[in-house]
Design a protein around this motif. Sequence first.
Motif, mmCIF file in Angstrom:
data_model
loop_
_atom_site.group_PDB
_atom_site.id
_atom_site.type_symbol
_atom_site.label_atom_id
_atom_site.label_comp_id
_atom_site.label_asym_id
_atom_site.label_seq_id
_atom_site.Cartn_x
_atom_site.Cartn_y
_atom_site.Cartn_z
ATOM 1 N N GLU A 258 7.169 -6.099 9.754
ATOM 2 C CA GLU A 258 6.870 -5.325 8.558
ATOM 3 C C GLU A 258 6.015 -4.109 8.919
ATOM 4 N N ARG A 369 3.693 2.224 -0.853
ATOM 5 C CA ARG A 369 3.548 0.923 -0.172
ATOM 6 C C ARG A 369 4.427 -0.122 -0.837
ATOM 7 N N ASN A 370 4.398 -0.187 -2.167
ATOM 8 C CA ASN A 370 5.202 -1.189 -2.873
ATOM 9 C C ASN A 370 6.694 -0.975 -2.631
ATOM 10 N N LEU A 373 7.590 -1.949 1.068
ATOM 11 C CA LEU A 373 7.558 -3.402 1.266
ATOM 12 C C LEU A 373 8.703 -4.088 0.531
ATOM 13 N N SER A 374 8.950 -3.671 -0.711
ATOM 14 C CA SER A 374 10.008 -4.311 -1.493
ATOM 15 C C SER A 374 11.372 -4.091 -0.858
ATOM 16 N N TYR A 376 12.012 -3.299 2.211
ATOM 17 C CA TYR A 376 12.067 -3.948 3.520
ATOM 18 C C TYR A 376 12.377 -5.438 3.370
ATOM 19 N N LEU A 377 11.689 -6.113 2.462
ATOM 20 C CA LEU A 377 11.889 -7.553 2.293
ATOM 21 C C LEU A 377 13.282 -7.855 1.748
ATOM 22 N N TYR A 432 15.538 1.822 1.793
ATOM 23 C CA TYR A 432 14.374 1.573 2.648
ATOM 24 C C TYR A 432 14.033 2.796 3.480
ATOM 25 N N HIS A 436 10.719 4.970 3.400
ATOM 26 C CA HIS A 436 9.943 5.151 4.625
ATOM 27 C C HIS A 436 9.673 6.633 4.886
#
Length: 469
Positions: A258, A369-370, A373-374, A376-377, A432, A436
Amino acid sequence: MLLLGLGAPGCVSPSMQSDLARVRELTHMPLPPQLAVARDEGTGFPEEVRQWLQQPLTAEAAVRIALLNNRELRASLRDLGVARGQLLQAGVLPNPAVEVELRQQEDPGLPFEPQAEVRVEYGLTQAVLSVARARAAQRELEAARYRTAAFVVELGYTVRAAYYAFQAAQQRVAIATQALDAFAAARDASQALFEAGNIPELDAATQDAAYESARATVAQLELEVLERREQLQRLLGLHGEATAWTVTETLPRMAEQEPALENLERKALTASLELAETQHRLEGAAQRAGLTSVEGWLPDVSVGVIAERKSPVAPAHGEWEWGGVIHFTVPLFDRRQGTRSASEAEFDALMERYQGMAIDVRSAAREARNRVLSTYLRARQYQQVLLPARQRVMRQTMLQYNAMQIGVFQVLQVRREQLDTELAYVDLLREYWTAHAALEALLAGRRTGAPLGPGSGASLAGGTEAGGH
């Protein structure tokens, strides 16, 4: 102070290289020195652009082409000349005033020989205040440099987002074409079974309608590829023979770990070019307000020299007499009250915007950030779980089909579901990488999608959305 005023204009470089070097320092991006030189389209593209176009473009190569070739960027760099010219003008000393007066002697019986009087005056107050004006204009020039740097960072983000969108569109067309082949196989099989009398006409018509619908979807995706290509084309500033470039076929895979997102708000605040620009504008507004206050109570003083040539009947006929003069205004009524009030209001408004911008930057950091992360997951879930699961389902379906436990339509349906999952994964992967890129732009000093400050007409071509999916 007069000596400082004399030296102030000479401290400003008229060259665009100093502005370009400052923007390069603020952005840490490889802005080529050729940007300071005007380029005519008739001369063709630079050699670096031709070399990059001869091989499949990467995202970084696309950004470097845009930095060298994007016309809006070149225009925004030249807009800095406006602020630089204002700085030069603010530091220029006032011109001296010269008055020449010719008068004929009073006795008309004497031969004609006029009297002459010459006055030379110079405004001391304006000369002294030119130093303060230049200091305030210097802040505006620095603010303009920060604004241009923010545009450079946003251009880099927009090019990356457009690049990923084009890559994803190409990948989606390839997957949709495979799905279309599955629909075509189902249509042909149903038609053969219907002609053999094994299935009703409704089943054959259903498969035929599904195939035609898939054809329309593929055509729409092919149009999306062309549109995404032209969006990226405009950002790169390419035309003519240079439009035959290609990109790598698929989006890059995500990292196994991550992304590290510690202290993101503090880093975003420290790096923000918008906050730095507004801070310089605040300092310039404060200096202008102070200058206006000084102008309100300081008399407008001018000093001068008078030279007078005497008349022929005077004892000192033909000689010049010298004297001095001083003029000044008494600031009784006009003490620049309205201008001072406007300057103070401008400062207060900028301060409010500065505080609000700091809040927005913090919020943008949390949002970035949210989003990273979202996406990516979710993309990792598809990559590690859903796609392998669909592959296992396909393998088991083929085993059942080979054992004659299920028919061809069930196999084709499972294949279409697998391709739908791959399409969703491509969308998530694009989302993503776009998120990024937005995070990188934020940490480089620019919130994506935020309006540029006043004084810049820059806009990014292409219409690429600023926020990802």
